[in-house]
Structure formats: structure tokens, C-alpha cells
Design an enzyme around this catalytic site. Structure first.
Site, PDB file in Angstrom:
ATOM      1  N   HIS A 245      66.493 -17.027  60.202  1.00  0.00           N
ATOM      2  CA  HIS A 245      67.236 -16.043  59.262  1.00  0.00           C
ATOM      3  C   HIS A 245      67.709 -14.758  59.343  1.00  0.00           C
ATOM      4  O   HIS A 245      68.732 -14.034  58.837  1.00  0.00           O
ATOM      5  CB  HIS A 245      66.782 -16.231  57.678  1.00  0.00           C
TER       6      HIS A 245
ATOM      7  N   ASP B 157      62.690 -21.968  61.113  1.00  0.00           N
ATOM      8  CA  ASP B 157      63.204 -20.492  61.028  1.00  0.00           C
ATOM      9  C   ASP B 157      62.880 -19.651  62.259  1.00  0.00           C
ATOM     10  O   ASP B 157      62.283 -18.624  62.046  1.00  0.00           O
ATOM     11  CB  ASP B 157      62.730 -20.003  59.684  1.00  0.00           C
TER      12      ASP B 157
ATOM     13  N   ASN C 222      60.364  -6.999  57.946  1.00  0.00           N
ATOM     14  CA  ASN C 222      59.089  -7.480  58.938  1.00  0.00           C
ATOM     15  C   ASN C 222      59.569  -8.756  59.374  1.00  0.00           C
ATOM     16  O   ASN C 222      58.949  -9.370  60.181  1.00  0.00           O
ATOM     17  CB  ASN C 222      57.866  -7.612  57.955  1.00  0.00           C
ATOM     18  N   SER C 223      60.638  -9.634  58.690  1.00  0.00           N
ATOM     19  CA  SER C 223      60.655 -10.863  59.148  1.00  0.00           C
ATOM     20  C   SER C 223      60.994 -11.070  60.594  1.00  0.00           C
ATOM     21  O   SER C 223      61.848 -10.304  61.198  1.00  0.00           O
ATOM     22  CB  SER C 223      61.908 -11.305  58.250  1.00  0.00           C
TER      23      SER C 223
END
Length: 221
Positions: A39, A64, A136-137
Site C-alpha cells: 500500500h 501487503d 512507519n508502514s
């Protein structure tokens, strides 16, 4: 035709990509492969790791996860932990939360593994108590030996849960398990480097190592 060229140039200028969002990624091989969340890069016309525009090699929306590649060799990159992490172990999150609000250097938070499954008993995920913010993803989740045990993926929608339960949870965050990330790499022809976690280091030392292979990723559209 000069006027056509000029008008074409002006048209292109008005449609130049601009930075819309950011995330985190980390180098997983000497050949410059970088792991992040899908994402973070999905739908981007360009993906930047300053000062470079990088190539998206593989994406899996269900897991993801995504792989990028930088055309360079790296001496330092993330090594995966041999074996799964256990509930209750201390973990370190490295990443670039809220760029533009916080300083642009790598941020570190610590916490524990509080569960070995995600929402709906999703076995690809683990639950963390370490604070995670937007940006942070895609960042690395490390054990105290400095080895990769997961990829930070999302934050529980606290407001949605509060409406359902009447309570707002604190520090309920998730990461994709390292074994899932390693299988994703293998499916795309990239061997992960792994090592046994035999010695605990201070979190500051883990953070110092992580800064050499963790990168801010920009999505441009």
C-alpha cells in the site's frame, strides 16, 4: 513546429507528478532489493528514495508486500531471524513516521510482541505494543539481536473499534511475520539472508544498525 513543442512542454509541466504520501522500506540484499508494504507504493506513478526514482519489482496486495530495487550494491542490509519470534519478546520498530511534522531522521520505538495473530485470527500477522504512526508502514520490525522478525503493516482503527466496543485501545499495532516476508521474497527469486538471534543488544545499538539499511519511501502521482 516550435509552438507545438512549447505548448506540449507547458502541458507536461502542468501534469508533473507530486509527492502524495510516504512510507518506510528496508534493504534485504546486497543487490539492492528493498522490502516495503504494497500500500506504500500501490498506484504511484513514481516511487522515490531520494535522490533516486526506484523500480517496483513485485507486488502482492493480499499480503501487503512489495519489492523495489535500487541500482546499487549494499554492504549492509537486514538479516532475517532464524526461527519465529515468541509472544512477550521485546521488539524494535524503525521508520519515518509523520515526515514534515517530526524531524526527518530515522525514528525508533520499542515494545513487545503481544499476540501471534492479527485481526480475524490472521496468521500472517503479529500484534505489537510498540507505538506506530503514519509513515512507519513498510518499516522493519527487529528483535534485540537486530534481526528482522516482521514488516510493520498497519494500525488498528481505534475509532472504529471504539464505536463497536465503547473502548479505545492503546498501542494496538501489527506487523507481517518475517516468515511470510521471506516466502514472498523467495517466490520472486530473492534469497533472504538469515542469522540466529543468540545475543541481545541494547535497543540503541539495534537502531544504529537499522539506520544503514532503512529508507524513506515517497509515492509520487
Amino acid at each position: 513546429n516550435k509552438s507545438t513543442q512549447e505548448s506540449g512542454g507547458q502541458s507536461e509541466a502542468t501534469h508533473q507528478p507530486r509527492k502524495l504520501s510516504t512510507g518506510t522500506g528496508f534493504v534485504v540484499s546486497a543487490d539492492g532489493y528493498i522490502l516495503t508494504n504494497n500500500h506504500v507504493v500501490a498506484g504511484c506513478s513514481e516511487v522515490h528514495i531520494k535522490p533516486l526514482v526506484v523500480q517496483v519489482i513485485a507486488q502482492d496486495a493480499g499480503l501487503d508486500l512489495a519489492l523495489l530495487r535500487v541500482g546499487a550494491k549494499f554492504k549492509r542490509f537486514a538479516a532475517f531471524r532464524d526461527g519465529e519470534i515468541r509472544k512477550g519478546e521485546t521488539v524494535v520498530v524503525a521508520g519515518f513516521p509523520l515526515p514534515g511534522v517530526l524531524a526527518s531522521d530515522l525514528k525508533i520505538t520499542t515494545g513487545t510482541v503481544s499476540g501471534l495473530a492479527g485481526p480475524g485470527n490472521n496468521q500472517n500477522l503479529m500484534q505489537l505494543s510498540a507505538p506506530v504512526q503514519k509513515g512507519n508502514s513498510g518499516g522493519p520490525l527487529l528483535d534485540l539481536s537486530g534481526h528482522l522478525v516482521g514488516v510493520v503493516v498497519s494500525k488498528l482503527d481505534a475509532l472504529k473499534l471504539a464505536r463497536a466496543t465503547g473502548d479505545i485501545p492503546q498501542n494496538v499495532n501489527f506487523a507481517i511475520k518475517g516468515s511470510v516476508a521471506r516466502d514472498f521474497m523467495a517466490a520472486n527469486g530473492i534469497d533472504a539472508v538469515s542469522a540466529p538471534s543468540e545475543k541481545n543488544l541494547p535497543a540503541a545499538d539495534v537502531a544504529e544498525r537499522a539506520q544503514f539499511y532503512t529508507a524513506l519511501i515517497e509515492c509520487w502521482k
